[in-house]
Design an enzyme around this catalytic site. Structure first.
Site, PDB file in Angstrom:
ATOM      1  CB  THR A 298       0.527 -21.444 -24.560  1.00  0.00           C
ATOM      2  OG1 THR A 298      -0.493 -22.522 -24.602  1.00  0.00           O
ATOM      3  CG2 THR A 298       0.075 -20.229 -24.611  1.00  0.00           C
TER       4      THR A 298
ATOM      5  CE  LYS B  13       4.860 -18.242 -35.674  1.00  0.00           C
ATOM      6  NZ  LYS B  13       4.775 -17.092 -36.435  1.00  0.00           N
TER       7      LYS B  13
ATOM      8  CG  ASN C 268       3.238 -14.517 -24.712  1.00  0.00           C
ATOM      9  OD1 ASN C 268       3.024 -14.336 -23.518  1.00  0.00           O
ATOM     10  ND2 ASN C 268       2.164 -15.070 -25.424  1.00  0.00           N
TER      11      ASN C 268
ATOM     12  CG  ASN D 143       0.009 -20.907 -37.740  1.00  0.00           C
ATOM     13  OD1 ASN D 143      -0.905 -20.725 -38.548  1.00  0.00           O
ATOM     14  ND2 ASN D 143      -0.619 -20.864 -36.187  1.00  0.00           N
TER      15      ASN D 143
ATOM     16  CB  CYS E 248       9.222 -21.513 -25.320  1.00  0.00           C
ATOM     17  SG  CYS E 248       7.476 -20.798 -24.910  1.00  0.00           S
TER      18      CYS E 248
ATOM     19  CG  ASP F 184       3.321 -15.324 -29.103  1.00  0.00           C
ATOM     20  OD1 ASP F 184       3.181 -15.130 -30.294  1.00  0.00           O
ATOM     21  OD2 ASP F 184       2.706 -15.769 -28.118  1.00  0.00           O
TER      22      ASP F 184
END
Length: 290
Positions: free
Chosen positions: A230, A201, A25, A165, A264, A234
């Site tokens: 999802t 994040k 990704n 995260n 995204c 990334d």
């Protein structure tokens, strides 16, 4: 749909197989955003490998140095909720079977502008790759997602940027991260290891960047509808690394990354949802003209 309780079976609304994986990704995101990108990895010889390689090539990623072994290609089982949130189970497969880092791979790393790593491959492989990069003065970015084990001091000492995260940050530091003040304290603990930047994040709450220069708070770019989160993290990490590599200041790089991540989450799938450079720049222009 909701996640099943122990011993319970629930009905799902659908099923799909799509290319992904944290390293793939990141590479795909960088490629679609306009960076010359090479993917280094290990895959099986199965249909999933073919699917991922074709998807990477569609994102203008060089896959010529991918190794193949007689193991299934690494797979993530993603349980997607109606609100777009997800829970993920990782099956390592070929990702856990790196056998060597040959001279051509080492040469590719030495010539790179940045090396992006994640924790879905063995820790010792990350250490070897990171050491090669550091010796060549290539900045190393580590997305903290993947295995839950502590990060070795060997690897930490090679990192320019670590990007967890809030859940991963809590696990890495042993400190709570429920509030912004707690995130600050946990990030400060990671900075004490010698890492230059801690990029946290925070999902719908945006992100926070910590360094010796202080901290920068980046709000999330709101999406009209959250379809699937999802791959968003990334995408965010790759977009930030690319922006810094292109010479943007940290604040501008965070804004670019936040915009790319917002685009995204508006589509299903990890790689299929990744935005192009033009889409990202158009969205930035729309936001600042509004």
């Amino acid at each position: 749909m909701r996640l099943p309780l122990p011993g319970e079976t629930v009905d799902a609304r659908g099923y799909a197989t799509r290319p992904g994986g944290k390293g793939a990704n990141q590479a795909a995101a960088a490629g679609k955003l306009g960076s010359t990108t090479c993917f280094l990895g290990c895959m099986g010889r199965d249909a999933n490998a073919k699917m991922v390689l074709e998807a990477l090539e569609d994102c203008d990623v060089d896959v010529s140095q991918v190794m193949h072994v007689d193991e299934p290609t690494g797979t993530a089982i993603i349980l997607l909720q109606p609100n777009g949130e997800n829970s993920i189970i990782i099956v390592g497969g070929a990702n856990r079977n790196w056998r060597n880092v040959d001279e051509s791979v080492q040469d590719t790393i030495r010539k790179a502008g940045a090396l992006l790593l994640q924790r879905e491959i063995p820790e010792q492989v990350n250490v070897v790759l990171a050491k090669i990069a550091k010796e060549a003065n290539v900045p190393v970015y580590l997305d903290a997602g993947g295995v839950e084990e502590p990060i070795s001091e060997e690897l930490l000492s090679c990192l320019e940027v670590i990007s967890p995260n809030e859940t991963e940050l809590a696990r890495l530091t042993g400190l709570p991260t429920q509030t912004e003040e707690e995130v600050q304290r946990a990030a400060a603990k990671l900075l004490e290891t010698g890492i230059s930047q801690v990029l946290v994040k925070l999902g719908a709450s945006g992100s926070m960047l910590f360094s010796s220069e202080g901290q920068i708070r980046q709000a999330a770019v709101q999406a009209p509808m959250v379809v699937d989160t999802t791959g968003a993290g990334d995408c965010f990490t790759a977009a930030y690394a690319l922006s810094i590599l292109e010479g943007k200041d940290k604040k501008s790089a965070l804004a670019f990354a936040a915009t790319a991540a917002s685009l995204c989450i508006r589509k299903k799938g990890a790689m299929p949802s990744l935005p192009t450079r033009q889409e990202t720049e158009d969205e930035i222009a729309r936001i600042y003209q509004a």
